[in-house]
Scaffold this active site. Structure first.
Site, PDB file in Angstrom:
ATOM      1  N   ASP A 129     -44.649  55.965  -9.302  1.00  0.00           N
ATOM      2  CA  ASP A 129     -43.019  55.874  -9.658  1.00  0.00           C
ATOM      3  C   ASP A 129     -42.150  56.755  -9.176  1.00  0.00           C
ATOM      4  O   ASP A 129     -41.437  57.705  -9.614  1.00  0.00           O
ATOM      5  CB  ASP A 129     -42.917  56.299 -11.202  1.00  0.00           C
ATOM      6  CG  ASP A 129     -43.996  55.595 -12.116  1.00  0.00           C
ATOM      7  OD1 ASP A 129     -44.213  54.276 -11.911  1.00  0.00           O
ATOM      8  OD2 ASP A 129     -44.723  56.402 -13.110  1.00  0.00           O
ATOM      9  N   ASN A 148     -44.170  42.700 -23.000  1.00  0.00           N
ATOM     10  CA  ASN A 148     -44.034  44.216 -23.224  1.00  0.00           C
ATOM     11  C   ASN A 148     -42.656  44.853 -22.990  1.00  0.00           C
ATOM     12  O   ASN A 148     -42.634  45.764 -23.570  1.00  0.00           O
ATOM     13  CB  ASN A 148     -45.008  44.728 -22.109  1.00  0.00           C
ATOM     14  CG  ASN A 148     -46.487  44.133 -22.397  1.00  0.00           C
ATOM     15  OD1 ASN A 148     -46.870  43.297 -21.840  1.00  0.00           O
ATOM     16  ND2 ASN A 148     -47.395  44.975 -22.942  1.00  0.00           N
ATOM     17  N   GLU A 185     -39.811  45.992 -15.534  1.00  0.00           N
ATOM     18  CA  GLU A 185     -39.612  47.462 -15.614  1.00  0.00           C
ATOM     19  C   GLU A 185     -39.221  48.196 -14.496  1.00  0.00           C
ATOM     20  O   GLU A 185     -39.032  47.468 -13.479  1.00  0.00           O
ATOM     21  CB  GLU A 185     -40.950  48.233 -16.249  1.00  0.00           C
ATOM     22  CG  GLU A 185     -42.326  47.949 -15.375  1.00  0.00           C
ATOM     23  CD  GLU A 185     -43.614  48.560 -15.887  1.00  0.00           C
ATOM     24  OE1 GLU A 185     -43.494  48.836 -16.928  1.00  0.00           O
ATOM     25  OE2 GLU A 185     -44.437  48.746 -15.137  1.00  0.00           O
TER      26      GLU A 185
END
Length: 316
Positions: free
Chosen positions: A16, A159, A196
């Site tokens: 990330d 999700n 995401e």
């Protein structure tokens, strides 16, 4: 970019990744650490210098409480005269909650150098939706600061979806969340139904939002939304979504699951794509605890229509 090998990880075992070049000329780097227990920053005058730069732990999770587990995906931003790190964390397993109940938080530092000075915990960033959420980023457009993140809607399969909202302060929303994207295409629902890790790039009269989809193994891939720079960014109809992924696993050269990207600027002014990926698929145990998602950097190219060309993760 002469000093950075785009075919190899820039920094190993940092998922990330977020690299920001500030007006002071320094590059600032943060990412999820394999232990998920703290926020680590480093800075350097060059991208290559980040590799061996001093690592400074600016915040550690508490032992118990609502944000004491799984510190994920920190991002460092300079908003309205101060430094902020936005991150997600989960509740302690000791206080009746379970893991993967992440909420989003912010810390602030008013020092000119965020590796020094004091960091203040600003609390939870409340979106008005009390569900799993993570991967916040911010950007300013036409004087308005925006918050962009991923969150679950119990009424929608999957999700997480992507949401945007204006900000009243760098740690408070100033309007209701607006959903921009949800998992719907085949490449977005492999293993998990996920949108995401959004990141924003402004160029060529457009606002681009890259994001990641599917499970975090070799199925992980990147998608793209875009809107005209003069559009109402809070209007979902203003955004176009690519039906195809813009970056995905390259089996030919062994770079797997590219995603959770950020954008930065090279020393020569070119736009650079920052992302993580693995170099193998045979993950032992839970992929969550596998430390081998590495930080990569490569140039982002552009076509004649002013659209970004991501290419393959294994090639410059």
């Amino acid at each position: 970019m002469e000093t950075v090998n785009v075919l190899k990880p820039l920094i190993e075992q940092r998922a990330d990744p977020h690299i920001y070049r500030h007006t002071d000329g320094y590059y600032y780097f943060t990412a999820s650490v394999p232990q998920y227990d703290r926020i680590e920053l480093r800075r350097a005058a060059t991208l290559a210098g980040l590799v061996d730069a001093e690592k400074v732990d600016v915040w550690h999770k508490p032992d118990t409480g609502p944000y004491s587990e799984l510190v994920w995906a920190p991002e460092l931003h300079f908003n309205e005269g101060a430094w902020y790190v936005y991150f997600a964390a989960a509740p302690s397993r000791e206080i009746k909650y379970k893991l993967f109940q992440h909420r989003m938080y912010a810390i602030r530092n008013t020092n000119a150098n965020p590796l020094e000075g004091q960091w203040e915990f600003m609390g939870q960033i409340d979106t008005g939706i009390d569900t799993f959420c993570l991967d916040a980023t911010t950007f300013t457009h036409k004087g308005q600061l925006y918050y962009l993140w991923a969150q679950k809607d119990v009424a929608i399969e999957g999700n997480s979806n992507l949401y945007i909202a204006p900000m009243k302060t760098p740690w408070q929303l100033g309007g209701a969340p607006v959903m921009l994207s949800k998992p719907e295409f085949d490449w977005e629902i492999r293993g998990f139904w996920v949108n995401e890790g959004p990141s924003v790039l402004k160029k060529n009269g457009k606002i681009f939002i890259s994001y990641s989809a599917s499970a975090t193994d070799e199925n992980y891939a990147m998608g793209l939304l875009w809107a005209d720079e003069n559009a109402d960014l809070l209007d979902p109809a203003a955004w176009t979504k690519s039906p195809q992924p813009v970056l995905q696993t390259c089996f030919e050269h062994g770079v797997y699951g590219p995603g959770h990207n950020s954008f930065t600027v090279g020393e020569d002014g070119e736009t650079l794509l920052v992302y993580h990926a693995r170099t193998y698929t045979e993950i032992v145990g839970d992929p969550l605890w596998n430390p081998d998602r590495h930080t990569y950097v490569k140039p982002l190219k552009w076509d004649a229509q002013g659209m970004p060309v991501f290419g393959k993760p294994s090639l410059a």
